[in-house]
Write an enzyme that holds these catalytic residues in place. Structure first.
Site, PDB file in Angstrom:
ATOM      1  N   LEU A   1     -16.121  66.775 -49.460  1.00 54.13           N
ATOM      2  CA  LEU A   1     -14.986  65.870 -49.626  1.00 54.13           C
ATOM      3  C   LEU A   1     -15.550  64.465 -49.503  1.00 54.13           C
ATOM      4  O   LEU A   1     -16.485  64.232 -48.719  1.00 54.13           O
ATOM      5  CB  LEU A   1     -13.927  66.096 -48.538  1.00 54.13           C
ATOM      6  CG  LEU A   1     -13.089  67.362 -48.638  1.00 54.13           C
ATOM      7  CD1 LEU A   1     -12.136  67.454 -47.452  1.00 54.13           C
ATOM      8  CD2 LEU A   1     -12.295  67.419 -49.938  1.00 54.13           C
ATOM      9  N   ASP A   2     -14.973  63.525 -50.248  1.00 52.58           N
ATOM     10  CA  ASP A   2     -15.454  62.146 -50.163  1.00 52.58           C
ATOM     11  C   ASP A   2     -15.247  61.611 -48.760  1.00 52.58           C
ATOM     12  O   ASP A   2     -14.344  62.051 -48.033  1.00 52.58           O
ATOM     13  CB  ASP A   2     -14.663  61.242 -51.122  1.00 52.58           C
ATOM     14  CG  ASP A   2     -14.847  61.650 -52.563  1.00 52.58           C
ATOM     15  OD1 ASP A   2     -15.905  62.185 -52.887  1.00 52.58           O
ATOM     16  OD2 ASP A   2     -13.905  61.424 -53.350  1.00 52.58           O
ATOM     17  N   PHE A   3     -16.042  60.596 -48.444  1.00 52.16           N
ATOM     18  CA  PHE A   3     -15.914  59.820 -47.216  1.00 52.16           C
ATOM     19  C   PHE A   3     -14.434  59.483 -46.915  1.00 52.16           C
ATOM     20  O   PHE A   3     -13.958  59.626 -45.791  1.00 52.16           O
ATOM     21  CB  PHE A   3     -16.750  58.545 -47.460  1.00 52.16           C
ATOM     22  CG  PHE A   3     -16.533  57.414 -46.554  1.00 52.16           C
ATOM     23  CD1 PHE A   3     -17.153  57.390 -45.322  1.00 52.16           C
ATOM     24  CD2 PHE A   3     -15.740  56.336 -46.930  1.00 52.16           C
ATOM     25  CE1 PHE A   3     -16.980  56.316 -44.469  1.00 52.16           C
ATOM     26  CE2 PHE A   3     -15.561  55.259 -46.084  1.00 52.16           C
ATOM     27  CZ  PHE A   3     -16.180  55.256 -44.839  1.00 52.16           C
TER      28      PHE A   3
ATOM     29  N   THR B   1     -11.680  60.933 -48.206  1.00 52.43           N
ATOM     30  CA  THR B   1     -10.721  62.027 -48.397  1.00 52.43           C
ATOM     31  C   THR B   1     -10.586  62.788 -47.086  1.00 52.43           C
ATOM     32  O   THR B   1     -11.552  62.948 -46.345  1.00 52.43           O
ATOM     33  CB  THR B   1     -11.206  62.982 -49.510  1.00 52.43           C
ATOM     34  OG1 THR B   1     -11.307  62.247 -50.726  1.00 52.43           O
ATOM     35  CG2 THR B   1     -10.260  64.154 -49.711  1.00 52.43           C
TER      36      THR B   1
END
Ligand code: URA
Length: 233
Positions: A96-98, A100
């Site tokens: 997951l993105d930073f 998210t």
């Protein structure tokens, strides 16, 4: 070795090539050497690989600002900082993105992780997205049909409007691939901007009421249902 979560399939060959792997005390020199996990004594650099009963399957509610890698040169907080006293290393199932939040699976079962993330298995991931401004019906229709991204068509996405006003909209979107920043890029391609993203489901696992930053072990039913979903049983 990848089933045991020791390494990826690709790196397993490298470990063999570099003379790190022994089976029942004998150095393995050939790729594809037969050994039975849980029966044979399989070691990497002298360390016995975990037995099948030591496999871990976790769900974590990832907070904003945490990194899914196992280390970060910039020293930002890592998701593994949130796991306490596991005694064994686990790896995130995809990223997951930073920025998210939400459902992240972690495991030391390499085959399970591989299948859940491989595009071939089309495992659905559902996100609750806050979009800046009032999202339009044509934009929602575009998301449902699929949009063109720089790395190819996104494919159709199940999209439901949850709420909208002049300032912001909330949608629920389900995709079956995990390309980099895919949801954010899809929303941008539909003419809007995602300001907040939470993953709420992965396959048949739901985030539910797990607190931000907390984790729990998946129960047996959940593990079995995901394994069925990707044809492991
Ligand atoms: N899509 C995104 O844009 N970001 C994520 O973290 C996951 C899916």
């Amino acid at each position: 070795m990848s089933s045991a979560g020791v390494t990826s399939r690709r790196n397993a060959d490298q470990l063999i090539a570099s003379g790190s792997v022994t089976v029942n005390g004998k150095l393995v020199k050939e790729f594809g050497t037969a050994a039975t996990w849980g029966v044979d004594d399989i070691r990497v650099d002298g360390q016995q690989i975990p037995s099948p009963s030591e496999r871990l399957y976790l769900i974590l509610n990832k907070p904003f600002g945490y990194i899914c890698s196992l280390r970060d040169p910039q020293g930002r907080p890592l998701i593994t900082d949130l796991l306490k006293n596991l005694g064994r290393r686990v790896y995130p199932v995809g990223r997951l993105d930073f920025d998210t939040m939400g459902l992240l699976l972690l495991t030391n079962d390499g085959e399970w992780a591989h299948r859940l993330t491989h595009p071939r298995y089309q495992v659905p991931r559902t996100y609750k997205v806050t979009v800046a401004g009032r999202i339009t019906d044509p934009a929602i229709a575009d998301l449902r049909k699929g949009v063109l991204l720089s790395d190819g068509p996104s494919g159709p996405a199940k999209t439901a409007l949850v709420a909208r006003n002049e300032n912001k909209s909330i949608i629920r979107i389900t995709i079956t691939q995990g390309r980099s920043r895919q949801v954010r890029r899809m929303i941008e391609a539909a003419g809007f901007r995602a300001v907040h993203l939470i993953r709420i489901a992965f396959g048949n696992i739901e985030l539910g009421k797990l607190k931000v930053g907390a984790y729990r072990h998946l129960d047996t039913e959940e593990v079995i249902s995901t394994k069925k979903l990707v044809g492991m049983i």
